[in-house]
Design an enzyme around this catalytic site. Structure first.
Site, PDB file in Angstrom:
ATOM      1  N   ASP A  40      46.212  38.870  31.833  1.00 43.29           N
ATOM      2  CA  ASP A  40      45.166  39.788  31.409  1.00 43.29           C
ATOM      3  C   ASP A  40      43.855  39.270  32.010  1.00 43.29           C
ATOM      4  OD1 ASP A  40      43.811  41.891  30.371  1.00 43.29           O
ATOM      5  OD2 ASP A  40      44.552  41.675  28.326  1.00 43.29           O
TER       6      ASP A  40
HETATM    7  C1  BGC Z   1      42.505  44.426  28.807  1.00 47.77           C
HETATM    8  C2  BGC Z   1      43.700  44.986  29.538  1.00 47.77           C
HETATM    9  C3  BGC Z   1      43.236  45.741  30.755  1.00 47.77           C
HETATM   10  C4  BGC Z   1      42.419  44.816  31.623  1.00 47.77           C
HETATM   11  C5  BGC Z   1      41.925  45.473  32.882  1.00 47.77           C
HETATM   12  C6  BGC Z   1      41.589  43.657  29.721  1.00 47.77           C
HETATM   13  O1  BGC Z   1      40.406  43.287  29.092  1.00 47.77           O
HETATM   14  O2  BGC Z   1      42.966  43.616  27.745  1.00 47.77           O
HETATM   15  O3  BGC Z   1      44.463  45.802  28.683  1.00 47.77           O
HETATM   16  O4  BGC Z   1      44.326  46.255  31.445  1.00 47.77           O
HETATM   17  O5  BGC Z   1      41.295  44.377  30.887  1.00 47.77           O
HETATM   18  O6  BGC Z   1      41.008  46.433  32.642  1.00 47.77           O
END
Ligand code: BGC
Length: 748
Positions: A286
């Protein structure tokens, strides 16, 4: 250098992609990948494992930049996120084609509930319990996004969520492992369509692996501590379903799980996902979750974090720069085996091959396709229908709804509340805001105005805002209500009060909105309340007094049109709650498939040394699976083809469902079971199936479920998936709390 290798090198350097891979005709995918891998330097390999955010939008805290374009040119970037549109993706892909090996970039984005056409938030769609519709919604999202250069969506989010304080409940399918698994599958199938390689298919990404939804206190990014039994029986099933449906990628998560960050957790990624489940795709971290292992207290510095992440099976680094800045050195020092790097790169390159990017790196960046999908009216019609299916009717005393257009001719409807005229709010969190949204998105005001034309007079008062405490607008609102024949109020959260980093400790209707409802109700006019939110809210006074309540989540681009159809009976509501609605925050976590305890209360008033609160019943405000219709349905008793189920056999359980009301309507018939005694305690109820039936007034239909032992499997104390002979109950009904019941035995 053999001939084949030379051909590759020439073609890689010249950009004649069709030639080398045409020559690969008889090669397997793995062999193709290996041929490319052999040409790569260590830095280029780690480059494939490196993902940066583009300049278009940021969905997390930006890390220091450096010259991204220069790094792409040097082959040090494998993927970009948040780069959108044909123009931008083409621009960056061209730079990637200037790199030594010309390995195409992957463009990923959070296409969570639509791209140009915004669909209801995922929790809203889950309320439809309509797998075909959910799959179609994802299919349209993929078609629109892939036409704009995106090849990879960071969806579906399949985290089980039993805590409505957590803002990200809006993004998933609610609290139930079975419904969550069905929806995970539908969404993966929708995103990936006929399969990677088709221009309208995007790679799905099951996230956040794992346990993220169980953040302590419902506070985003917080610690997760749970038994392995709960992990396996509740939180993992939707991930397994996504994997089985062919999800190309997985994303790990920010949280620790039992003391180990998910990103550095080899039990999750190596043992379960890549080991037991044999997942062939790749795992992306993530946003900066590799770097976040430092503040977690699990890694000393970025080098340590990189080592721990790759060892645990994390293949791609989203935005932390830990890999690109440390992995080459770690490999050279012998601290990380190059085999680990090769394995990760192989997984990533394989997906680029499957997508067809080695054949044509611009395959997804086609201006004409982008244009054709930009304002696709057929997609909007599907969105409206999805929105209608997502609405949940919570209350309809005295059959106040549906409104009768004929009877209201010449009369006045007052539309009151801070969300009546809102536009952008209808799209909810995780949606893209386009400059022309004010023209495209249908507000409730506009939807109703279009429906009633000149026949019915509409009046409006805002009354109050969503969060502030001023009651200055109450007087005007009350006056407006007094002059009207009927009042429709629209209240709730603002769209950005749920979503990532949007946890709330207080989930009551915000601000003075419930006071506004009281003031309007006091006029004596019939009041209908619509509630918009990305989570279950608490509105006990409204539930107790207001005759008609519709839960309308965030319904997307066509929200107002869908709401108008429901209000005037052009669509008879059929949504069922995918998550329990608490009476008070103090009940959280609250979910229907709980254990019984040794001291279950005999009834709601039983306080005699039983497991209950002295100030609140245990029961929720609205249970899982609940949702009314303008018509009514009756259920016969359950008939079983046999009181005994044996392995290899099938238990058929049937009920006769009858439409006993005045309107045609759709009912979601739900099947639950309970294993009375187990080697570990089992939930009081578990959803095992559901069927939707459409019945005209007076019509009856026999609904039959076929159960086998596979439906009764669960993970035991040794984490083996087993079924256990013994006594079971079977429940069939209209919600988890209103069911018919029968007994059967599972024999050896
Ligand atoms: C979120 C993810 C997301 C990623 C990219 C993160 O902060 O937890 O779910 O896909 O950002 O935007």
């Amino acid at each position: 250098m053999n001939t084949l290798k030379r051909t590759i090198v020439i073609c890689l350097f010249t950009g004649y992609w069709m030639i080398p891979f045409a020559g690969f005709g008889q090669k397997t995918l793995d062999q193709k990948v290996d041929s490319v891998l052999k040409l790569m330097t260590l830095e280029e390999k780690v480059g494939q494992m490196n993902q940066y955010n583009g300049d278009w939008a940021a969905t997390g805290p930006i890390t220091p930049d450096g010259d991204k374009q220069d790094q792409i040119r040097k082959g040090l970037v494998g993927s970009m996120l948040n780069v959108t549109g044909v123009e931008h993706t083409t621009e960056l892909q061209k730079i990637a084609m200037e790199s030594r090996l010309k390995i195409p970039l992957l463009f990923g984005q959070d296409i969570i509930h639509g791209y140009r056409t915004i669909f209801p938030i995922p929790l809203g769609e889950a309320a439809s319990w309509d797998m075909k519709a959910i799959e179609q919604s994802a299919r349209i999202a993929a078609t629109e996004a892939s036409a704009a250069g995106v090849q990879w969506t960071f969806a579906p989010m399949v985290d089980i969520a039993r805590d409505p304080r957590w803002g990200r409940v809006m993004e998933g399918a609610g609290e139930d492992p079975y419904l969550g698994s069905q929806i995970a599958r539908a969404r993966v199938l929708g995103f990936q369509g006929k399969g990677l390689g088709h221009t309208d298919a995007v790679m799905a990404c099951a996230k956040h692996f794992a346990g993220y939804g169980a953040a302590i206190g419902g506070r985003d990014y917080n610690t997760v501590d749970m038994s392995l039994l709960t992990l396996w029986n509740v939180y993992l099933p939707p991930f397994k379903a996504a994997e089985e449906a062919g999800a190309a990628t997985f994303m790990n998560s920010f949280n620790t799980l039992n003391g180990i960050p998910a990103t550095g957790n080899s039990y999750l990624q190596r043992d379960i996902l890549k080991g037991k489940w044999k997942f062939q795709g790749f795992v992306v971290s993530d946003w900066n979750s590799i770097g976040e292992m430092i503040p977690h207290g699990f890694a000393r510095d970025h080098a340590d974090a990189a080592l721990k992440a790759i060892s645990a099976g994390n293949d791609m680094d989203m935005e932390s720069r830990s890999y690109i800045q440390n992995l080459p050195k770690l490999v050279r020092e012998g601290k990380v085996s190059v085999n680990l790097v090769n394995e990760a790169v192989r997984r990533i390159l394989k997906k680029k091959f499957e997508l067809g990017l080695f054949d044509d790196p611009y395959k997804f960046s086609n201006a004409q396709r982008e244009k054709s999908q930009w304002d696709n009216s057929a997609n909007l019609m599907v969105e409206k229908s999805m929105a209608e299916k997502s609405v949940v009717l919570l209350k309809n005393e005295g059959q106040l709804l549906p409104l009768n257009r004929e009877k209201l001719k010449g009369k006045t409807i007052a539309l009151i509340g801070p969300l009546v005229r809102s536009i952008r709010q209808n799209l909810g969190f995780w949606s893209y805001s386009w400059p022309d949204d004010s023209l495209r998105v249908i507000s409730t005001w506009k939807g109703i105005a279009q429906k009633v034309g000149d026949d019915i007079h509409l009046a409006y008062a805002k009354g109050c805002s969503i969060t502030d405490t001023s009651k200055a607008g109450f007087e005007e609102a009350v006056e407006t209500a007094r002059k009207a024949d009927i009042v429709i109020m629209e209240v709730g959260e603002a769209a950005d009060m749920s979503g990532e980093a949007k946890s709330r400790s207080n989930i009551h209707l915000p601000g003075v909105q419930e006071d506004l409802i009281k003031a309007i109700y006091a006029t004596g006019k019939p009041v209908i309340v619509l509630i918009n939110a990305g989570r279950p809210l608490i509105f006990n006074w409204t539930s107790a007094h207001v005759p008609a309540i519709l839960y309308t989540w965030w319904l997307g681009t066509e929200a107002g049109g869908a709401v108008a159809d429901v209000l005037f009976g052009d669509y008879n509501p059929s949504g069922k709650l995918p998550i329990t609605f608490p009476r008070a925050e103090g009940q959280i976590p609250i979910y229907y498939d709980h254990f019984n305890t040794g001291r279950p209360p005999k009834n709601a008033n039983d306080l005699n040394y039983v497991s209950s609160y002295i100030d609140l019943p245990n029961s929720p405000a609205y249970p899982f699976g609940y949702g009314l219709s303008y018509t009514t349905f009756s259920y016969s008793d359950i008939t079983l083809n046999s009181p005994i189920l044996r392995p290899g056999g099938t238990l058929e359980a049937s009920v006769e469902v009858t439409n006993t009301g005045k309107y045609p309507g759709k009912e979601t018939v739900q099947l639950y079971t309970r294993q009375m005694v187990g080697s570990v305690v089992r939930p009081v109820e578990e959803l095992k199936g559901f069927k939707q039936v459409y019945l005209t007034p007076g019509e009856s239909r026999k609904v039959t479920f076929a159960l086998t032992v596979n439906d009764l499997r669960f993970y035991n104390a040794h984490l083996n998936e087993v079924y256990e002979p013994g006594d079971f109950k079977i429940f069939i009904g209209t919600s988890s709390a209103q069911v018919k019941q029968a007994d059967f035995k599972l024999e050896k």
